[in-house]
Scaffold this active site. Structure first.
Site, PDB file in Angstrom:
ATOM      1  CG  ASP A 140     -65.381 -72.306 -63.537  1.00 48.58           C
ATOM      2  OD1 ASP A 140     -65.765 -71.649 -62.565  1.00 48.58           O
ATOM      3  OD2 ASP A 140     -64.816 -73.403 -63.444  1.00 48.58           O
ATOM      4  CD  GLU A 314     -61.663 -75.603 -58.472  1.00 47.60           C
ATOM      5  OE1 GLU A 314     -62.432 -76.482 -58.082  1.00 47.60           O
ATOM      6  OE2 GLU A 314     -61.952 -74.406 -58.436  1.00 47.60           O
TER       7      GLU A 314
HETATM    8  C1  FRU Z   1     -64.166 -73.946 -60.599  1.00 45.03           C
HETATM    9  C2  FRU Z   1     -64.895 -75.273 -60.654  1.00 45.03           C
HETATM   10  C3  FRU Z   1     -64.217 -76.194 -61.641  1.00 45.03           C
HETATM   11  C4  FRU Z   1     -65.328 -77.121 -62.038  1.00 45.03           C
HETATM   12  C5  FRU Z   1     -66.503 -76.184 -62.052  1.00 45.03           C
HETATM   13  C6  FRU Z   1     -67.796 -76.832 -61.685  1.00 45.03           C
HETATM   14  O1  FRU Z   1     -64.926 -72.860 -60.246  1.00 45.03           O
HETATM   15  O2  FRU Z   1     -64.950 -75.844 -59.377  1.00 45.03           O
HETATM   16  O3  FRU Z   1     -63.088 -76.848 -61.137  1.00 45.03           O
HETATM   17  O4  FRU Z   1     -65.095 -77.706 -63.277  1.00 45.03           O
HETATM   18  O5  FRU Z   1     -66.220 -75.154 -61.137  1.00 45.03           O
HETATM   19  O6  FRU Z   1     -68.870 -75.986 -61.861  1.00 45.03           O
END
Ligand code: FRU
Length: 595
Positions: A140, A314
């Protein structure tokens, strides 16, 4: 120490010919590497499919210091190297402990000590004008903000390998949203856990007391452990414009018993003169408020019976957008979801409605709205403090279904191009988001090839799009349909690899199909057909952004977007237009080489 491990020591001493270090193998896959006169880096050999070993720097009195990392240290072969930073101990004699690696692993012969770490690109699929990490894993985008002429992009980063782990915030900067400079990894895991996704704000009024204009960042501290996983929200601030961060002494600032509790998005709500935090909690978005960024009060929850619920919610975002052609505004809540996207795996849905600083109300609860109709667009969030009231978004261009097996090694993960967001009303009165390529992308244009207008009766092929095609270009076209029931556009290379696209006029859809696009067999979920709704199929504008391993299609000024990864063995260099039944006109077509 037992006899067996003594033998190990003796063998290691003879086997290891590298004078810069020596290795002692203790029992139970425990090992000690002694380094004399340490160089800046220990270069660790990685094998992507090996299990993780634990690498810990220890001092003279055997206390762990500085870095500790989980690394897939090479056992049978070396895929690539990652740097283990020893620069703080340059010239010293130090010890590095390695847990969980057998004595016969090839790591012991392949380790290197070096003053430098070479990040020159070694990947043919590395995009040219999309952001990627110079090495290592990325998911992300995090903590994005703009200040003093510079865009800051942090990202979920593994500095110790091209698979998920050791999550930290990597940092890149850009002045044009296209060309990015890697700045290091300023937020690293700590005793509260790994550094998961989050956001940053520019604290113009010094509400938190870290200084006027300080950058205050929020992230999830995530600790998987035998005593139960924990996710809590933490804060770090920067008084040097985002280069270095100090973690807040009062961390964590928000805790919960909820298993999935993460990805804080913080922004200033001007009418109420307070901060708002939106947080993903299970399959809902929780909304909190604060005056000082440190104490947070829960105001409401959004999500029950709203939108898609095929997976975990998320990476939220919440912002106000103007409605085109009116003086109205609405609030948009972005909710990334995984799995549960329309084509499998992850996607970004959004809701359009009203927000009073405490509670978000969705105005069209029956319809699920998707921001991007491809398979590779996720964790999309916007920049804080963007100039001229713009709302600029960036996504991660991948899918959790296959991100770990994408055919790259030196790095894994890329971002979409930046997109400017606005709202428009469709013919049914529904408010939808327009995601248009941010105008800065034009700064990547090198040469232009203009193709005179032509009519397509059955088929028309342009055998060579660019004389010198390195796989990074844009095609901009305007089409006028006259009775065709299908307009087919195929990009291909001379290896027979192709991407099929078409407009289905009766269904009012744009379709992209990548099952013959090149390398696809690394995952059964990769070959796919993705479909987007199109408002107008008589007068079509289409911008295709093609980079070495991706295609982003923007239709009718961003009324639909479709982002898909592709891995052709050579750049696609021909384009073929075909029609079913009637014909159509290519009114204008330009090809821009991008850099
Ligand atoms: C989304 C996610 C988020 C988390 C991150 C961990 O892709 O699962 O929710 O913070 O990746 O790398």
């Amino acid at each position: 120490m037992g006899v067996a491990s003594m033998m190990n020591i003796a063998q290691a001493a003879t086997a290891n010919e590298n004078p810069a270090y020596s290795v002692r193998h203790l029992a139970s896959e425990q090992n000690l590497i002694s380094v004399k006169n340490a160089a800046n880096y220990m270069l660790l050999p990685v094998q992507d499919n090996a299990p993780e070993a634990r690498v810990i720097l220890i001092t003279g009195d055997n206390m762990p210091v500085g870095v500790a990392a989980n690394v897939r240290l090479a056992r049978e072969h070396v895929d690539y190297y990652v740097p283990f930073d020893l620069s703080a101990y340059h010239g010293d004699n130090i010890t590095v402990q390695v847990q969980g690696l057998p004595e016969n692993a090839c790591t012991w012969d392949k380790l290197k000590l070096s003053e430098t770490f070479d990040t020159a690109n070694r990947e043919k699929f590395r995009p040219i004008y999309h952001h990627t990490p110079v090495y290592g894993w990325m998911n992300d985008p995090n903590g994005m903000f703009y200040k003093d002429g510079t865009y800051h992009l942090y990202f979920q980063f593994n500095p110790y390998g091209s698979t998920w782990g050791n999550l930290s915030w990597g940092h890149s900067t850009s002045t044009d949203l296209v060309h990015w400079e890697y700045e290091g990894a300023p937020v690293m895991p700590d005793g509260y856990g790994m550094i998961f996704s989050g956001s940053s704000v520019v604290d113009h009024y010094n509400t938190a007391g870290f200084g006027e204009g300080a950058i205050v960042s929020f992230y999830t501290s995530a600790k998987p452990s035998a005593w139960g996983d924990s996710q809590s929200q933490s804060m770090a601030y920067s008084t040097d414009g985002g280069k270095t961060f100090t973690k807040y002494e009062g961390n964590p600032v928000l805790t919960s018993g909820e298993r999935d509790f993460r990805d804080p998005k913080v922004f200033w709500y001007a009418p109420g003169k307070h901060w708002v935090m939106v947080l993903a909690a299970g399959q809902e978005m929780d909304i909190y408020s604060s005056r000082n960024l440190k104490e947070w009060k829960k105001e409401s929850s959004f999500g029950a019976k709203q939108g898609a619920h095929g997976g975990v919610w998320e990476c939220p975002d919440l912002f106000e957008l103007p409605v085109e052609g009116t003086d109205e505004t609405r609030w948009v809540l972005i909710c990334n979801i995984n799995p549960g996207g329309p084509f499998g795996g992850n996607a970004a849905q959004y809701f359009v409605g009203r927000f009073d600083g405490k509670k978000f109300v969705n105005e069209s609860p029956t319809e699920t709205k998707w921001m991007d109709w491809g398979k590779d667009h996720y964790a999309t969030v916007t920049f804080n403090n963007a100039p001229d009231g713009r709302v600029i978004a960036l996504g991660w261009m991948s899918n959790w279904q296959y991100q770990t097996v994408l055919p790259t090694l030196q790095y894994r993960g890329s971002n979409t191009i930046a997109r400017d967001l606005s709202l428009y009303r469709d013919e049914n009165g529904e408010l939808l988001m327009r995601c248009a390529p941010s105008p800065e992308i034009e700064s990547a244009r090198m040469e232009t090839r203009e193709i005179p207008s032509f009519k397509v009766k059955d088929s028309y092929e342009i055998a060579s799009l660019l004389d010198d095609n390195d796989g990074a270009y844009e095609i901009e076209m305007q089409l006028k349909n006259s009775g065709a029931s299908r307009i087919i556009i195929t990009l291909a290379n001379d290896k027979g690899e192709k991407v099929h696209m078409h407009y289905d006029i009766a269904r009012k859809q744009f379709v992209m199909e990548r099952s013959e696009s090149g390398l696809t067999d690394f995952s059964a979920d990769f070959p796919a057909m993705t479909v987007a709704p199109v408002d107008d199929t008589d007068n079509i504008t289409l911008r295709l952004f093609i980079d070495r391993s991706s295609i982003e299609a923007f239709g009718n000024g961003g009324k639909f977007v479709m982002s898909n990864l592709v891995f052709p063995s050579k750049p696609y260099n021909s384009i073929k237009f075909e029609t079913w039944r009637g014909n159509f006109q290519v009114k204008s077509m330009k090809v821009y080489k991008l850099k």
